[in-house]
Design a protein around this motif. Structure first.
Motif, PDB file in Angstrom:
ATOM      1  N   TRP A  38       1.145   6.090  -7.450  1.00 57.25           N
ATOM      2  CA  TRP A  38      -0.182   6.848  -7.680  1.00 57.25           C
ATOM      3  C   TRP A  38       0.207   8.195  -7.574  1.00 57.25           C
ATOM      4  CZ3 TRP A  38      -2.886   4.463 -10.772  1.00 57.25           C
ATOM      5  CH2 TRP A  38      -3.357   3.164 -10.830  1.00 57.25           C
TER       6      TRP A  38
ATOM      7  N   ALA B  53       1.783   0.165 -10.223  1.00 54.72           N
ATOM      8  CA  ALA B  53       0.625   0.810  -9.039  1.00 54.72           C
ATOM      9  C   ALA B  53      -0.518   0.011  -8.976  1.00 54.72           C
ATOM     10  CB  ALA B  53       0.284   2.107  -9.583  1.00 54.72           C
TER      11      ALA B  53
ATOM     12  N   THR C 182      -1.521  -2.150  -5.594  1.00 55.78           N
ATOM     13  CA  THR C 182      -2.758  -1.889  -5.278  1.00 55.78           C
ATOM     14  C   THR C 182      -3.450  -3.019  -5.134  1.00 55.78           C
ATOM     15  OG1 THR C 182      -2.724   0.319  -6.150  1.00 55.78           O
ATOM     16  CG2 THR C 182      -5.037  -0.688  -5.444  1.00 55.78           C
ATOM     17  N   THR C 183      -3.434  -4.097  -5.922  1.00 57.05           N
ATOM     18  CA  THR C 183      -4.158  -5.209  -5.649  1.00 57.05           C
ATOM     19  C   THR C 183      -3.477  -5.960  -4.652  1.00 57.05           C
ATOM     20  OG1 THR C 183      -4.542  -5.155  -8.252  1.00 57.05           O
ATOM     21  CG2 THR C 183      -4.909  -7.218  -7.029  1.00 57.05           C
TER      22      THR C 183
ATOM     23  N   ALA D 203       2.371   1.699  -3.334  1.00 58.83           N
ATOM     24  CA  ALA D 203       1.318   1.989  -4.347  1.00 58.83           C
ATOM     25  C   ALA D 203       0.923   3.305  -4.236  1.00 58.83           C
ATOM     26  CB  ALA D 203       0.044   1.213  -4.062  1.00 58.83           C
TER      27      ALA D 203
ATOM     28  N   GLY E 207       0.970  -1.163  -0.117  1.00 56.78           N
ATOM     29  CA  GLY E 207      -0.216   0.083   0.006  1.00 56.78           C
ATOM     30  C   GLY E 207       0.707   1.235  -0.006  1.00 56.78           C
TER      31      GLY E 207
ATOM     32  N   CYS F 161      -2.237  -5.173  -1.958  1.00 58.31           N
ATOM     33  CA  CYS F 161      -2.728  -4.405  -0.830  1.00 58.31           C
ATOM     34  C   CYS F 161      -4.033  -4.713  -0.510  1.00 58.31           C
ATOM     35  CB  CYS F 161      -2.560  -2.922  -0.572  1.00 58.31           C
ATOM     36  SG  CYS F 161      -3.001  -2.147   0.577  1.00 58.31           S
TER      37      CYS F 161
END
Length: 235
Positions: A30, A71, A75-76, A26, A23, A78
């Protein structure tokens, strides 16, 4: 009688640590992508230019495409670490290692002296070209299960950069705009650009084989130490 506050068992905390790291990385990715996108749009508007060509130019950088992949992977990892997701496939997560190391290496060797950003653009530039090319491979080494990468995967990983170069050459033939000086046909000619692209492809393939070898070596070490490995997954 008041109840004592519940505490999270140590194993649960340990299991959450990779998600926290994913996270955080990510969030970095982002943020940097958002900064560069904001400056791209505001720059076009400030000049009175249409936004659509500026967006095409933004997404035509290998750095942007690779960090966007990172990213999404992070993200996935996390938010849905156990999902059956394309972005959690071992081949995809490891391909991202190869691509982002290449981004950092090409930037350090060929591009870092060409740009002199300041302020937020400098921050975004350093995140995308320096921080994530170091931090994501470390994340992969620490948290991504090893022993699931086949020796054929580095060849599969070449599809994306090959398609990218073809796209850049086709786009450049129409717009005479190239995102990188070593792919600028207008200045170098097709022969030199093809040689440059082949050299980069060879380096990328070699890097992919090195990363695959690291995956196999770490898996073998884990087997010798008695750790359990999952079955080889599809790409």
């Amino acid at each position: 009688m008041a109840r004592e506050p519940e505490t999270v068992p140590p194993p649960a905390r340990a299991a959450d640590f990779p998600r926290v790291c994913a996270g955080a990385l990510a969030g970095l990715g982002w943020t940097a992508l958002g900064i560069e996108l904001t400056f791209t749009i505001s720059g076009a508007l400030g000049k009175g230019d249409p936004v659509a060509p500026a967006l095409v130019r933004y997404f035509s950088f290998f750095t942007i495409e690779t960090n966007l992949l990172l990213a999404l992977v992070l993200t996935t990892s996390c938010l849905r670490p156990n999902a059956d997701s394309f972005f959690l496939r071992p081949g995809v997560r490891t391909a991202a290692v190869v691509y982002i190391i290449m981004v950092g290496a090409v930037y350090a060797i060929l591009l870092s002296n060409l740009y002199h950003w300041t302020g937020l653009m400098l921050v975004a530039d350093r995140i995308l070209h320096v921080a994530l090319p170091i931090l994501y491979p470390l994340y992969w080494l620490a948290f991504v299960e090893k022993g699931q990468i086949r020796w054929t995967y580095p060849l599969i990983w070449m599809f994306f950069p090959i398609i990218y170069v073809i796209y850049i050459l086709l786009r450049g033939a129409v717009s005479n705009a190239y995102p990188y000086p070593f792919l600028d046909v207008g200045k170098l000619g097709y022969n030199q650009v093809v040689l440059n692209a082949l050299g980069l492809m060879a380096a990328l393939l070699a890097l992919g084989l090195v990363v695959a070898a690291i995956d196999h070596a770490l898996a073998a070490q884990k087997r010798r130490s008695g750790g359990a490995l999952g079955s080889v997954a599809d790409f």
